[in-house]
Design an enzyme around this catalytic site. Structure first.
Site, PDB file in Angstrom:
ATOM      1  N   SER A 145     -34.191  29.455  86.265  1.00  0.00           N
ATOM      2  CA  SER A 145     -34.938  29.431  84.996  1.00  0.00           C
ATOM      3  C   SER A 145     -35.131  27.984  84.559  1.00  0.00           C
ATOM      4  O   SER A 145     -34.407  27.092  85.025  1.00  0.00           O
ATOM      5  CB  SER A 145     -34.125  30.178  83.932  1.00  0.00           C
ATOM      6  OG  SER A 145     -34.622  29.938  82.638  1.00  0.00           O
ATOM      7  N   TYR A 158     -27.377  32.833  77.974  1.00  0.00           N
ATOM      8  CA  TYR A 158     -28.398  32.807  79.042  1.00  0.00           C
ATOM      9  C   TYR A 158     -28.437  31.434  79.711  1.00  0.00           C
ATOM     10  O   TYR A 158     -28.436  31.313  80.935  1.00  0.00           O
ATOM     11  CB  TYR A 158     -29.750  33.159  78.427  1.00  0.00           C
ATOM     12  CG  TYR A 158     -30.878  33.289  79.435  1.00  0.00           C
ATOM     13  CD1 TYR A 158     -31.045  34.466  80.159  1.00  0.00           C
ATOM     14  CD2 TYR A 158     -31.781  32.253  79.655  1.00  0.00           C
ATOM     15  CE1 TYR A 158     -32.079  34.602  81.086  1.00  0.00           C
ATOM     16  CE2 TYR A 158     -32.816  32.375  80.564  1.00  0.00           C
ATOM     17  CZ  TYR A 158     -32.965  33.551  81.278  1.00  0.00           C
ATOM     18  OH  TYR A 158     -33.986  33.680  82.185  1.00  0.00           O
TER      19      TYR A 158
HETATM   20  N1  LIG Z   1     -40.067  36.100  82.254  1.00  0.00           N
HETATM   21  C1  LIG Z   1     -39.740  34.823  82.228  1.00  0.00           C
HETATM   22  O1  LIG Z   1     -40.424  34.014  81.596  1.00  0.00           O
HETATM   23  C2  LIG Z   1     -38.550  34.339  83.009  1.00  0.00           C
HETATM   24  C3  LIG Z   1     -38.398  32.955  83.144  1.00  0.00           C
HETATM   25  C4  LIG Z   1     -37.325  32.466  83.886  1.00  0.00           C
HETATM   26  C5  LIG Z   1     -36.445  33.342  84.481  1.00  0.00           C
HETATM   27  N2  LIG Z   1     -36.617  34.687  84.336  1.00  0.00           N
HETATM   28  C6  LIG Z   1     -35.671  35.563  85.035  1.00  0.00           C
HETATM   29  O2  LIG Z   1     -36.404  36.458  85.851  1.00  0.00           O
HETATM   30  C7  LIG Z   1     -35.606  37.604  86.117  1.00  0.00           C
HETATM   31  C8  LIG Z   1     -36.442  38.849  85.903  1.00  0.00           C
HETATM   32  O3  LIG Z   1     -36.859  38.909  84.559  1.00  0.00           O
HETATM   33  P1  LIG Z   1     -38.307  39.426  84.112  1.00  0.00           P
HETATM   34  O4  LIG Z   1     -38.828  38.423  83.193  1.00  0.00           O
HETATM   35  O5  LIG Z   1     -39.082  39.834  85.290  1.00  0.00           O
HETATM   36  O6  LIG Z   1     -37.913  40.685  83.216  1.00  0.00           O
HETATM   37  P2  LIG Z   1     -38.100  42.256  83.391  1.00  0.00           P
HETATM   38  O7  LIG Z   1     -39.493  42.602  83.744  1.00  0.00           O
HETATM   39  O8  LIG Z   1     -37.488  42.833  82.166  1.00  0.00           O
HETATM   40  O9  LIG Z   1     -37.190  42.580  84.662  1.00  0.00           O
HETATM   41  C9  LIG Z   1     -35.797  42.683  84.593  1.00  0.00           C
HETATM   42  C10 LIG Z   1     -35.369  43.482  85.804  1.00  0.00           C
HETATM   43  O10 LIG Z   1     -33.936  43.533  85.866  1.00  0.00           O
HETATM   44  C11 LIG Z   1     -33.513  44.897  85.909  1.00  0.00           C
HETATM   45  N3  LIG Z   1     -32.258  45.009  85.164  1.00  0.00           N
HETATM   46  C12 LIG Z   1     -32.065  44.701  83.845  1.00  0.00           C
HETATM   47  N4  LIG Z   1     -30.780  44.958  83.521  1.00  0.00           N
HETATM   48  C13 LIG Z   1     -30.177  45.434  84.649  1.00  0.00           C
HETATM   49  C14 LIG Z   1     -28.868  45.885  84.962  1.00  0.00           C
HETATM   50  N5  LIG Z   1     -27.887  45.916  84.029  1.00  0.00           N
HETATM   51  N6  LIG Z   1     -28.581  46.296  86.216  1.00  0.00           N
HETATM   52  C15 LIG Z   1     -29.556  46.297  87.162  1.00  0.00           C
HETATM   53  N7  LIG Z   1     -30.817  45.866  86.936  1.00  0.00           N
HETATM   54  C16 LIG Z   1     -31.113  45.458  85.694  1.00  0.00           C
HETATM   55  C17 LIG Z   1     -34.647  45.690  85.256  1.00  0.00           C
HETATM   56  O11 LIG Z   1     -34.705  47.033  85.723  1.00  0.00           O
HETATM   57  P3  LIG Z   1     -34.134  48.270  84.834  1.00  0.00           P
HETATM   58  O12 LIG Z   1     -34.691  48.096  83.457  1.00  0.00           O
HETATM   59  O13 LIG Z   1     -34.631  49.490  85.539  1.00  0.00           O
HETATM   60  O14 LIG Z   1     -32.651  48.139  84.902  1.00  0.00           O
HETATM   61  C18 LIG Z   1     -35.862  44.916  85.755  1.00  0.00           C
HETATM   62  O15 LIG Z   1     -36.203  45.323  87.056  1.00  0.00           O
HETATM   63  C19 LIG Z   1     -34.384  37.480  85.218  1.00  0.00           C
HETATM   64  O16 LIG Z   1     -33.298  36.959  85.976  1.00  0.00           O
HETATM   65  C20 LIG Z   1     -34.820  36.454  84.175  1.00  0.00           C
HETATM   66  O17 LIG Z   1     -33.732  35.760  83.629  1.00  0.00           O
HETATM   67  C21 LIG Z   1     -37.642  35.196  83.601  1.00  0.00           C
END
Ligand SMILES: NC(=O)c1ccc[n+]([C@@H]2O[C@H](COP(=O)([O-])OP(=O)(O)OC[C@H]3O[C@@H](n4cnc5c(N)ncnc54)[C@H](OP(=O)(O)O)[C@@H]3O)[C@@H](O)[C@H]2O)c1
Length: 254
Positions: A145, A158
């Site tokens: 991130s 985070y």
């Molecule tokens: N979006 C951004 O701007 C951004 C930027 C930097 C880094 N990130 C990182 O990218 C990654 C994905 O995030 P995203 O933005 O794509 O969000 P997202 O669409 O909400 O995806 C999160 C994923 O993690 C799964 N998840 C959540 N809690 C979980 C648990 N307790 N056990 C197993 N799976 C779980 C969710 O599936 P279920 O709901 O089915 O559990 C979903 O597939 C994260 O590590 C986040 O920190 C995001």
């Protein structure tokens, strides 16, 4: 470009049923890999699989709550047995609990650390043990991130977890290089997903993201496809211990 091909490879993408994880899973499948995804929500897994299987038949979904750290090994073992092992692991599932540091509870801290840092460490260990036993290398990719480098208010747990990922990538890359296991990270900038919905639905914040990002827009999950394929494939055979930022230039300016 044969080096970019993932034909015949299997990959496990945690949190692969939505957002960034699904974006990376699509990329791997387009490059020829058979992909297993995890998420807690079986219906979300099924929706994502319907799409992935149209790209590459044989993709599978596994429902698992990776914040329950005592279940990590069995979740990995089930998926690996079913898929005949994995060549690629993407540690992507993650969460954020926003709030001022002075209000952070022990529960908020523990949940964030369990999912964002502990699960990736021990899934990586499961993967590495299997690859070492088979005398085969592999590629591990962590979703890092911007908060692996800097912080923003209300993100203490985070930021600490993603900062931990930054060093964990280096530690594992150094330990496992002798086994041919490469360990790298992808650091997304602001990407439009469910996790950031409260932010991109906030007009003022969303405008600030566009202004602050040199390429002038929010990222989309599709923006992660190419980097995931590069780091998973032999095209990056001499690359390990690095984080690559897919951030529209965010970290290049202030
Ligand atoms: N979006 C951004 O701007 C951004 C930027 C930097 C880094 N990130 C990182 O990218 C990654 C994905 O995030 P995203 O933005 O794509 O969000 P997202 O669409 O909400 O995806 C999160 C994923 O993690 C799964 N998840 C959540 N809690 C979980 C648990 N307790 N056990 C197993 N799976 C779980 C969710 O599936 P279920 O709901 O089915 O559990 C979903 O597939 C994260 O590590 C986040 O920190 C995001």
């Amino acid at each position: 470009m044969k080096a970019f091909s993932l034909k015949g490879k299997t990959a496990l993408v945690t949190g692969g049923n939505s957002g960034i994880g699904l974006g990376m899973a699509r990329g791997l499948a387009k490059a020829g890999a058979t992909v297993a995804i995890t998420g807690r929500n079986a219906a979300k897994n099924e929706r994502a699989l319907a799409e992935l299987n149209r790209i590459q038949p044989g993709c599978r979904g596994f429902a698992a709550d990776l914040a329950k750290t005592d279940l990590i090994r069995s979740a990995y073992a089930e998926a690996s047995k079913d898929m005949g092992g994995f060549d690629i692991l993407i540690n992507n599932a993650g969460t954020t609990i926003r709030g001022p540091a002075e209000d952070l509870t022990l529960d908020d801290w523990s949940t964030t650390m369990a999912l964002n840092l502990t699960a990736p460490m021990f899934l990586s260990q499961c993967f590495a043990r299997e690859r070492i036993e088979r005398k085969q290398g592999g590629s591990i990719i962590f979703t890092a991130s911007l908060m692996s480098e800097a912080s923003r208010s209300t993100t203490a747990a985070y930021t600490a977890s993603k900062g931990g990922i930054r060093q964990l990538i280096k530690a594992l890359a150094v330990d496992w290089a002798k086994y041919g296991i490469r360990v790298n990270g992808i650091g997304p900038g602001y990407i439009e997903t469910d996790l950031t919905r409260p932010l991109h639905e906030n007009e003022e914040f969303s405008a600030w993201v566009k202004k602050r990002t040199p390429l002038g827009r929010w990222g989309q999950p599709a923006d992660l496809e190419g980097m995931a394929v590069l780091l998973a494939s032999d095209a990056s055979a001499f690359v390990t211990g690095q984080i690559f930022y897919v951030d529209g230039g965010w970290l290049a300016t202030f």
